[in-house]
Design a protein around this motif. Structure first.
Motif, mmCIF file in Angstrom:
data_model
loop_
_atom_site.group_PDB
_atom_site.id
_atom_site.type_symbol
_atom_site.label_atom_id
_atom_site.label_comp_id
_atom_site.label_asym_id
_atom_site.label_seq_id
_atom_site.Cartn_x
_atom_site.Cartn_y
_atom_site.Cartn_z
ATOM 1 N N ARG A 133 2.690 -9.773 4.702
ATOM 2 C CA ARG A 133 3.281 -8.537 4.702
ATOM 3 C C ARG A 133 3.212 -7.870 6.054
ATOM 4 N NH1 ARG A 133 4.588 -5.894 -0.164
ATOM 5 N NH2 ARG A 133 5.021 -4.416 1.137
ATOM 6 N N LEU A 134 1.955 -7.893 6.588
ATOM 7 C CA LEU A 134 1.699 -7.126 7.822
ATOM 8 C C LEU A 134 2.354 -7.666 8.984
ATOM 9 C CD1 LEU A 134 -2.081 -6.514 7.384
ATOM 10 C CD2 LEU A 134 -0.299 -4.892 7.188
ATOM 11 N N ARG A 135 2.620 -9.213 9.143
ATOM 12 C CA ARG A 135 3.260 -9.906 10.113
ATOM 13 C C ARG A 135 4.887 -9.330 9.611
ATOM 14 N NH1 ARG A 135 -0.610 -14.947 9.296
ATOM 15 N NH2 ARG A 135 -2.161 -14.066 10.769
ATOM 16 N N GLU A 136 5.521 -9.494 8.709
ATOM 17 C CA GLU A 136 6.495 -9.028 8.364
ATOM 18 C C GLU A 136 6.862 -7.508 8.863
ATOM 19 O OE1 GLU A 136 7.574 -9.242 4.179
ATOM 20 O OE2 GLU A 136 7.189 -11.553 4.214
ATOM 21 N N MET A 137 5.909 -6.476 8.759
ATOM 22 C CA MET A 137 6.206 -5.309 9.136
ATOM 23 C C MET A 137 6.171 -5.136 10.679
ATOM 24 S SD MET A 137 3.725 -2.994 6.752
ATOM 25 C CE MET A 137 3.310 -3.491 5.095
ATOM 26 N N ALA A 138 5.277 -6.098 11.274
ATOM 27 C CA ALA A 138 5.420 -6.066 12.882
ATOM 28 C C ALA A 138 6.671 -6.761 13.376
ATOM 29 C CB ALA A 138 4.229 -7.026 13.235
ATOM 30 N N GLY A 139 7.418 -7.422 12.749
ATOM 31 C CA GLY A 139 8.699 -7.840 13.133
ATOM 32 C C GLY A 139 9.623 -6.899 13.012
ATOM 33 N N ARG A 140 9.571 -5.773 12.262
ATOM 34 C CA ARG A 140 10.630 -4.715 11.984
ATOM 35 C C ARG A 140 10.057 -3.373 12.758
ATOM 36 N NH1 ARG A 140 10.184 -6.708 6.932
ATOM 37 N NH2 ARG A 140 8.750 -5.203 6.109
ATOM 38 N N HIS A 141 8.714 -3.399 13.218
ATOM 39 C CA HIS A 141 8.370 -2.233 13.679
ATOM 40 C C HIS A 141 7.673 -2.653 14.829
ATOM 41 C CE1 HIS A 141 9.310 -0.065 10.124
ATOM 42 N NE2 HIS A 141 8.709 -0.798 9.452
ATOM 43 N N PRO A 142 8.235 -2.541 16.066
ATOM 44 C CA PRO A 142 7.789 -2.681 17.628
ATOM 45 C C PRO A 142 6.546 -2.356 17.865
ATOM 46 C CG PRO A 142 10.267 -2.452 17.708
ATOM 47 C CD PRO A 142 9.640 -1.845 16.390
ATOM 48 N N LEU A 143 6.175 -1.073 17.348
ATOM 49 C CA LEU A 143 4.846 -0.150 17.803
ATOM 50 C C LEU A 143 3.526 -1.200 17.197
ATOM 51 C CD1 LEU A 143 3.917 2.726 15.644
ATOM 52 C CD2 LEU A 143 5.571 1.181 14.770
ATOM 53 N N ILE A 144 3.845 -2.028 16.242
ATOM 54 C CA ILE A 144 2.731 -2.968 15.798
ATOM 55 C C ILE A 144 2.566 -3.914 16.928
ATOM 56 C CG2 ILE A 144 1.751 -4.234 14.178
ATOM 57 C CD1 ILE A 144 3.404 -2.963 11.897
ATOM 58 N N GLY A 145 1.602 -3.792 17.759
ATOM 59 C CA GLY A 145 1.294 -4.932 18.748
ATOM 60 C C GLY A 145 0.785 -6.229 18.368
ATOM 61 N N ASP A 146 -0.240 -5.964 17.296
ATOM 62 C CA ASP A 146 -0.951 -7.320 16.948
ATOM 63 C C ASP A 146 -1.340 -6.842 15.417
ATOM 64 O OD1 ASP A 146 -2.188 -9.601 17.242
ATOM 65 O OD2 ASP A 146 -4.258 -8.517 17.698
ATOM 66 N N VAL A 147 -1.089 -8.028 14.708
ATOM 67 C CA VAL A 147 -1.923 -8.185 13.290
ATOM 68 C C VAL A 147 -2.788 -9.196 13.465
ATOM 69 C CG1 VAL A 147 -1.393 -8.855 10.990
ATOM 70 C CG2 VAL A 147 0.395 -7.714 12.501
ATOM 71 N N ARG A 148 -4.034 -8.889 12.941
ATOM 72 C CA ARG A 148 -5.233 -9.700 13.150
ATOM 73 C C ARG A 148 -6.388 -9.668 12.159
ATOM 74 N NH1 ARG A 148 -5.762 -6.427 18.086
ATOM 75 N NH2 ARG A 148 -7.603 -4.769 17.367
ATOM 76 N N GLY A 149 -7.279 -10.338 11.856
ATOM 77 C CA GLY A 149 -8.419 -10.464 11.112
ATOM 78 C C GLY A 149 -8.414 -11.795 10.183
ATOM 79 N N ARG A 150 -9.240 -11.522 9.235
ATOM 80 C CA ARG A 150 -9.700 -12.759 8.408
ATOM 81 C C ARG A 150 -10.210 -12.600 7.015
ATOM 82 N NH1 ARG A 150 -14.160 -15.909 11.331
ATOM 83 N NH2 ARG A 150 -12.569 -15.946 12.958
ATOM 84 N N GLY A 151 -9.583 -13.084 5.843
ATOM 85 C CA GLY A 151 -9.905 -12.754 4.650
ATOM 86 C C GLY A 151 -9.505 -11.560 4.252
ATOM 87 N N ALA A 152 -10.337 -10.560 3.809
ATOM 88 C CA ALA A 152 -10.069 -9.090 3.503
ATOM 89 C C ALA A 152 -10.616 -8.220 4.496
ATOM 90 C CB ALA A 152 -10.741 -8.921 2.288
ATOM 91 N N MET A 153 -10.587 -8.676 5.694
ATOM 92 C CA MET A 153 -10.946 -7.805 6.703
ATOM 93 C C MET A 153 -9.880 -7.863 7.942
ATOM 94 S SD MET A 153 -14.404 -7.808 9.220
ATOM 95 C CE MET A 153 -14.954 -6.724 10.496
ATOM 96 N N LEU A 154 -8.905 -6.917 7.742
ATOM 97 C CA LEU A 154 -7.607 -6.986 8.500
ATOM 98 C C LEU A 154 -7.499 -5.956 9.252
ATOM 99 C CD1 LEU A 154 -5.735 -8.836 5.653
ATOM 100 C CD2 LEU A 154 -6.765 -9.780 7.709
ATOM 101 N N ALA A 155 -6.532 -6.018 10.222
ATOM 102 C CA ALA A 155 -6.127 -5.005 10.995
ATOM 103 C C ALA A 155 -4.681 -5.028 11.575
ATOM 104 C CB ALA A 155 -7.201 -4.371 12.224
ATOM 105 N N VAL A 156 -4.222 -3.826 12.055
ATOM 106 C CA VAL A 156 -2.989 -3.874 13.025
ATOM 107 C C VAL A 156 -3.121 -2.847 14.043
ATOM 108 C CG1 VAL A 156 -1.235 -4.322 11.258
ATOM 109 C CG2 VAL A 156 -1.923 -1.858 11.723
ATOM 110 N N GLU A 157 -3.066 -3.170 15.338
ATOM 111 C CA GLU A 157 -2.949 -2.354 16.539
ATOM 112 C C GLU A 157 -1.765 -2.014 16.745
ATOM 113 O OE1 GLU A 157 -5.080 -2.434 20.882
ATOM 114 O OE2 GLU A 157 -5.463 -4.052 19.453
ATOM 115 N N LEU A 158 -1.799 -0.614 17.068
ATOM 116 C CA LEU A 158 -0.508 0.000 17.277
ATOM 117 C C LEU A 158 -0.379 0.783 18.795
ATOM 118 C CD1 LEU A 158 -0.053 2.694 14.321
ATOM 119 C CD2 LEU A 158 0.473 0.175 14.501
ATOM 120 N N VAL A 159 0.640 0.250 19.369
ATOM 121 C CA VAL A 159 1.007 0.403 20.998
ATOM 122 C C VAL A 159 2.372 0.909 21.419
ATOM 123 C CG1 VAL A 159 -0.744 -1.465 21.675
ATOM 124 C CG2 VAL A 159 1.687 -2.026 21.256
#
Length: 474
Positions: free
Chosen positions: A366-392
């Motif tokens: 879902r986060l990666r889908e959002m990144a595809g629609r919203h260019p300000l999401i520069g990166d989606v990262r993390g592992r398991g239940a420790m996840l993040a998006v970086e906005l640029v």
């Protein structure tokens, strides 16, 4: 009003005190009773101690926080990765009550008790590596890191400590020196402990394709040429950085560092305070690449919300410290020990590493889908239940902390507790309790999607959800 359309399931035991697992807003956020309490707080609590979202909690469990106004918020923070087993796991609460009724304190360094020994036995069994280990207990993550440095210095006879860009290790004088970020952690609090050296971290989003091995080689070169490997007592690293922005180093970075340390007599310390106890889909994040640290520091998820931390490591290293050199009045408090044993049992019985992986399987697509629609999401990262998006700023690496604050505020106002992080203040981090039901995860992601859409449409709020809110720290 009731927000959302998700089923109002009740938290199954374990995982909560029977609270309905729903997002429910009956007042604005924060509500009138929370505002009253916040006014009292302003007159009583130090101004330097802030809160990310000043709603005052009356009950919590499963995946929700219920405030004093009756609002039920979806919790994507878990007390900053503390309540992995939930805020009120019945095994933890009953163990705490039973131990408190027996005795609350004696001080282990005066008159010991079995619970402390049992926690150390569990940590020796669970942490990476089959070698003989010893553990010692403390109260906070910062204490654990500071004592790991003490142990490494005693074992090696060396003084220098190496840490990394974007690192966070605590708020004591030594751990402030180890921490990278100035505001709010270090500003105006110096001078700091000496013999601390900082080297580059592997940060794939900002490294221009640099491999983990290449990043490690650059860090190792700095250690060797600028500090001198023979002077270094310890290399201290978070396997996935926490407050620094959930930076996941490129594959090969941690194994190369660990190998370098083994070859040069440096103690390799894995700070697993935020990543430990199933958070990343393994019991400990180092296991993902088979890294076996010399010392592991733990806290946060160790005791289901009770204050406890630990250093666990190779017996010959930990036992190098002279008699009486480790301890503390409250270190390994018996009530916290009872909570830790119950929390560890829950992690194993519920197979929470698998649950963390399942959370990642829900959230990451879902986060990666959002990144595809919203260019300000520069990166989606993390592992398991420790996840993040970086906005640029779209199309660049320029951090956008303003957009991050706006998305955070939107989520808060809609009843979803999100947290920010990052050296540049431009990372949204997600740390749901590992017992959160899936329908709440999906609903929280819907709200997050609404937040990004609102920002793109120019209708999102700016700044914090309340003028009284403060930054998320740790």
């Amino acid at each position: 009003m009731t927000a959302g359309t998700a089923p109002a399931a009740t938290a199954a035991r374990p995982g909560g005190p029977g609270l309905p697992q729903e997002r429910r807003l009956v007042t604005e956020i924060p509500g009138p009773r929370s505002r009253e309490l916040h006014a009292r707080r302003a007159a009583a609590v130090a101004a330097g101690c802030t809160s990310a979202l000043p709603v005052y909690v009356a009950a919590a469990g499963g995946g929700v926080l219920v405030d004093v106004d009756g609002n039920s918020l979806i919790d994507l923070g878990a007390g900053i990765a503390v309540v992995n087993v939930g805020n009120s796991h019945p095994g933890v609460t009953s163990a705490v009550a039973e131990q408190a009724a027996a005795f609350t304190h004696t001080c282990f360094t005066v008159s010991p008790y079995e619970g402390y020994v049992a926690v150390c036995e569990a940590l020796n069994r669970l942490t990476p590596g089959a070698h003989e280990k010893r553990s010692v207990l403390f109260n906070s993550g910062a204490e654990a890191v500071e004592n790991a440095v003490k142990i490494a210095r005693a074992a090696t006879g060396r003084q220098a400590v190496v840490v990394f860009e974007h690192a966070y290790h605590g708020r004591t004088n030594l751990t402030m020196a180890l921490t990278a970020k100035s505001v709010p952690y270090k500003h105006s609090f110096g001078p700091f402990a000496p013999e601390v050296y900082r080297v580059p971290m592997s940060y794939p989003f900002r490294d221009g394709g640099r491999s983990g091995q290449r990043a490690a080689a650059e860090a190792i070169s700095r250690i060797d040429k600028e500090i001198g490997a023979g002077s270094v007592a310890a290399v201290v690293v978070e396997p996935i950085q926490g407050e620094g922005g959930f930076v996941v180093p490129a594959p090969g970075f941690l194994p190369a560092l660990a190998e370098f340390c083994r070859g040069t007599g440096i103690v390799f310390v894995a700070d697993e305070i935020q990543t430990g106890f199933a958070r990343t889909g393994d019991l400990f994040a180092c296991e993902h690449e088979g890294v076996v640290p010399d010392l592991v520091t733990t806290a946060k998820g160790i005791a289901g919300g009770m204050p406890m931390s630990a250093v666990t490591g190779r017996a010959e290293i930990v036992d190098a410290v002279h008699a009486g050199g480790l301890g503390g009045t409250y270190a390994g408090n018996p009530v916290a020990c009872a909570a830790a044993l119950a929390a560890i049992a829950a992690v194993e019985e519920l197979d929470l590493p698998a649950r963390a992986r399942a959370i990642g399987d829900v959230m990451l697509p879902r986060l990666r889908e959002m990144a595809g629609r919203h260019p300000l999401i520069g990166d989606v990262r993390g592992r398991g239940a420790m996840l993040a998006v970086e906005l640029v700023q779209p199309g660049t690496l320029e951090p956008d902390p303003g957009a991050t604050a706006a998305v955070n505020a939107f989520c808060h106002a809609r009843g979803v507790l999100t947290l920010t992080a990052g050296t540049y203040g431009n990372v949204l981090r997600f740390l749901p309790p590992l017992v959160m039901p899936e329908h709440l995860l999906l609903e929280a992601l819907d709200v997050l999607e609404e937040a990004f859409a609102s920002l793109r449409a120019g209708t999102a709020p700016t700044g914090a959800a309340s003028p009284e809110a403060g930054p998320v720290l740790d």
